[in-house]
Design an enzyme around this catalytic site. Structure first.
Site, mmCIF file in Angstrom:
data_model
loop_
_atom_site.group_PDB
_atom_site.id
_atom_site.type_symbol
_atom_site.label_atom_id
_atom_site.label_comp_id
_atom_site.label_asym_id
_atom_site.label_seq_id
_atom_site.Cartn_x
_atom_site.Cartn_y
_atom_site.Cartn_z
ATOM 1 N N PHE A 26 0.917 -1.359 -0.063
ATOM 2 C CA PHE A 26 0.040 0.033 0.141
ATOM 3 C C PHE A 26 1.046 1.446 -0.023
ATOM 4 C CE2 PHE A 26 -2.025 3.267 2.425
ATOM 5 C CZ PHE A 26 -3.268 3.660 1.548
ATOM 6 N N GLU A 27 1.999 1.168 0.851
ATOM 7 C CA GLU A 27 2.826 2.341 0.628
ATOM 8 C C GLU A 27 3.885 2.432 -0.281
ATOM 9 O OE1 GLU A 27 4.289 2.356 4.646
ATOM 10 O OE2 GLU A 27 2.708 3.163 5.605
ATOM 11 N N GLU A 83 4.289 1.599 15.804
ATOM 12 C CA GLU A 83 5.079 1.360 14.502
ATOM 13 C C GLU A 83 4.259 1.206 13.321
ATOM 14 O OE1 GLU A 83 8.234 0.792 11.963
ATOM 15 O OE2 GLU A 83 8.098 1.648 13.953
ATOM 16 N N VAL A 87 -4.937 -2.564 8.904
ATOM 17 C CA VAL A 87 -6.415 -3.485 8.882
ATOM 18 C C VAL A 87 -6.219 -4.034 7.465
ATOM 19 C CG1 VAL A 87 -9.019 -3.362 8.915
ATOM 20 C CG2 VAL A 87 -7.457 -2.119 10.493
ATOM 21 N N GLY A 93 -12.884 -0.026 7.010
ATOM 22 C CA GLY A 93 -14.188 0.606 7.277
ATOM 23 C C GLY A 93 -15.192 -0.128 8.063
ATOM 24 N N GLY A 95 -14.690 -0.872 11.436
ATOM 25 C CA GLY A 95 -14.291 -0.375 12.849
ATOM 26 C C GLY A 95 -13.212 -0.734 13.353
ATOM 27 N N GLY A 97 -9.984 -0.651 12.627
ATOM 28 C CA GLY A 97 -8.789 0.365 12.996
ATOM 29 C C GLY A 97 -9.162 1.083 14.161
ATOM 30 N N ASN A 124 -1.285 10.074 2.671
ATOM 31 C CA ASN A 124 -2.635 9.275 3.226
ATOM 32 C C ASN A 124 -3.484 10.045 3.892
ATOM 33 O OD1 ASN A 124 -4.191 7.145 3.920
ATOM 34 N ND2 ASN A 124 -2.481 5.783 4.869
ATOM 35 N N TYR A 131 -7.009 9.823 12.076
ATOM 36 C CA TYR A 131 -6.302 9.813 13.323
ATOM 37 C C TYR A 131 -6.708 11.434 14.111
ATOM 38 C CZ TYR A 131 -3.218 6.186 12.086
ATOM 39 O OH TYR A 131 -2.812 4.939 11.803
#
Length: 159
Positions: A26-27, A83, A87, A93, A95, A97, A124, A131
């Site tokens: 993903f990153e 770190e 998910v 989506g 919950g 996370g 992101n 957050y």
């Protein structure tokens, strides 16, 4: 959705590593993961563990994880560093996370830490909004600084 957040055990580490690899893809850093299951077991499940890990389990499958470790702030005192919080894509989506972050925050509070730190990639925006909605401050005026293994060796070669 039925799920359980629990402390990870050594037998969970293959699934935790799968999630770490999913995050790396993903990153856009798919080839950057060097840690192995053996490393995770050795480093996390001994008399002096280097990290604490939570897993999210749904239907006997590990579908999320959060890994933290101790740090010390010269300004604040004991803190922990988150770190990774991952998910699996199929479960985003749901919950999970929030549930994993709740476990991390409770863990830190029970330890008496003064702060919980983590990084988020500047592109992101979904994670940043998540957050911030939870009350975290994203410090956009700070840059992350690292020396990787080669950088450490090059540094030592010059002193």
């Amino acid at each position: 959705m039925d799920y359980t957040i629990r402390d990870a055990v050594a037998e969970d580490m293959p699934y935790v590593l799968d999630l770490v690899r999913e995050l790396a893809r993903f990153e856009k850093e798919a080839d950057a993961v060097e840690v192995t299951v053996d490393d995770l077991v050795r480093d996390g499940f001994n008399d002096n563990p280097k990290f604490h890990c939570f897993v999210a389990e749904s239907g006997a499958r590990i579908v999320g994880m959060a890994l933290v470790y101790n740090r010390y702030s010269t300004w604040k005192g004991p803190i922990i560093h988150l770190e990774d919080l991952v998910v699996s894509e199929a479960m985003r989506g749901s919950g999970l996370g929030t549930a994993l972050l709740n476990a991390v925050v409770r863990y830190g509070a029970n330890m008496g830490v003064k702060r919980i730190n983590w990084e988020v990639l500047d592109w992101n925006e979904h994670a940043i909004r998540f957050y911030e909605k939870k009350g975290a401050r994203v410090l956009r005026d700070w840059d992350v600084v690292q020396l990787d293994e080669n950088g450490i060796q090059n540094y030592l070669d010059k002193i």
